[in-house]
Write a protein that holds these residues in place. Sequence first.
Motif, mmCIF file in Angstrom:
data_model
loop_
_atom_site.group_PDB
_atom_site.id
_atom_site.type_symbol
_atom_site.label_atom_id
_atom_site.label_comp_id
_atom_site.label_asym_id
_atom_site.label_seq_id
_atom_site.Cartn_x
_atom_site.Cartn_y
_atom_site.Cartn_z
ATOM 1 N N ARG A 55 -18.643 -3.585 21.280
ATOM 2 C CA ARG A 55 -19.357 -4.521 21.090
ATOM 3 C C ARG A 55 -19.215 -5.921 21.953
ATOM 4 N NH1 ARG A 55 -21.404 -4.245 15.694
ATOM 5 N NH2 ARG A 55 -21.233 -6.370 15.286
ATOM 6 N N ALA A 62 -24.290 -10.255 24.738
ATOM 7 C CA ALA A 62 -25.134 -10.522 23.623
ATOM 8 C C ALA A 62 -24.464 -11.936 23.188
ATOM 9 C CB ALA A 62 -24.445 -9.744 22.458
ATOM 10 N N MET A 65 -23.238 -11.464 18.874
ATOM 11 C CA MET A 65 -22.544 -10.421 18.615
ATOM 12 C C MET A 65 -21.403 -10.855 17.405
ATOM 13 S SD MET A 65 -22.254 -7.295 18.668
ATOM 14 C CE MET A 65 -23.528 -6.629 20.239
ATOM 15 N N ALA A 156 -25.603 -6.322 16.368
ATOM 16 C CA ALA A 156 -24.888 -7.656 16.291
ATOM 17 C C ALA A 156 -24.635 -7.837 14.775
ATOM 18 C CB ALA A 156 -25.727 -8.662 16.839
ATOM 19 N N TYR A 200 -29.172 -6.816 19.482
ATOM 20 C CA TYR A 200 -28.730 -8.067 19.389
ATOM 21 C C TYR A 200 -29.661 -9.020 20.370
ATOM 22 C CZ TYR A 200 -26.781 -6.289 23.969
ATOM 23 O OH TYR A 200 -26.703 -5.942 25.188
#
Length: 234
Positions: A55, A62, A65, A156, A200
Amino acid sequence: QSSSFLLPNATELLSPPGGRAAGLLWGVGVPRSRRKRYLSPRDMSVILDYHNQARAQVSPPAANMEYMVWDERLARAAEAWAARCLWDHGPPQLMKYVGQNLSIHSGRYRSVVDMVKSWHQEKQHYSFPHPHECNPRCPSKCSSSVCSHYTQMVWASSSRLGCALGTCTNVRVWGSTWRHAVLLVCNYAIKGNWLGEAPYKVGRPCSACPPTYGGGCSNNMCFTGLKSNQVSWF
């Protein structure tokens, strides 16, 4: 010789459900008495850390996130489902509100990391939709048969994770019987893989975190300082 398979996970709903009903289904499929758990504390930590690493390193970056934490309720639900040794997502009532990734193997030993890595490897077939392509629905840009395990990992708002392993004497997998198989079930909340939505928002890390995070940011993820929803996993 060994065999392994992944089961795709995607929902045909166009928008996440809301309201009180979602909260009422948390207990579906959760055993009242605790059975033997086949995931060690180290396995849990490794799976969670692997997800957070994936992630934190998404590309493009992102803006929203969220840091993922272990959720014991999701783990208990995964444990109950894994114990049924079914090669399918479930239970159906819970799948309305919870995302789920499955992986199964038989034959030579494979670590839980290997089973989770197979989900992340779908990244090479996934192309993030450009903002101008989302008009208003984003296209699904997967050059392989499935990318939804990866997109669920990096969705996300899917900030809670709970997994379990099941050891199965016999499992029916697409018309064949697998013997002495190991089934990994991971549940995610909030559910991801909403059709027409991107996993996301693209932007500077932590620039679009939900207000509940109070501006907290760690390793490119919205962060409150909470590592798990419980002090102890047991």
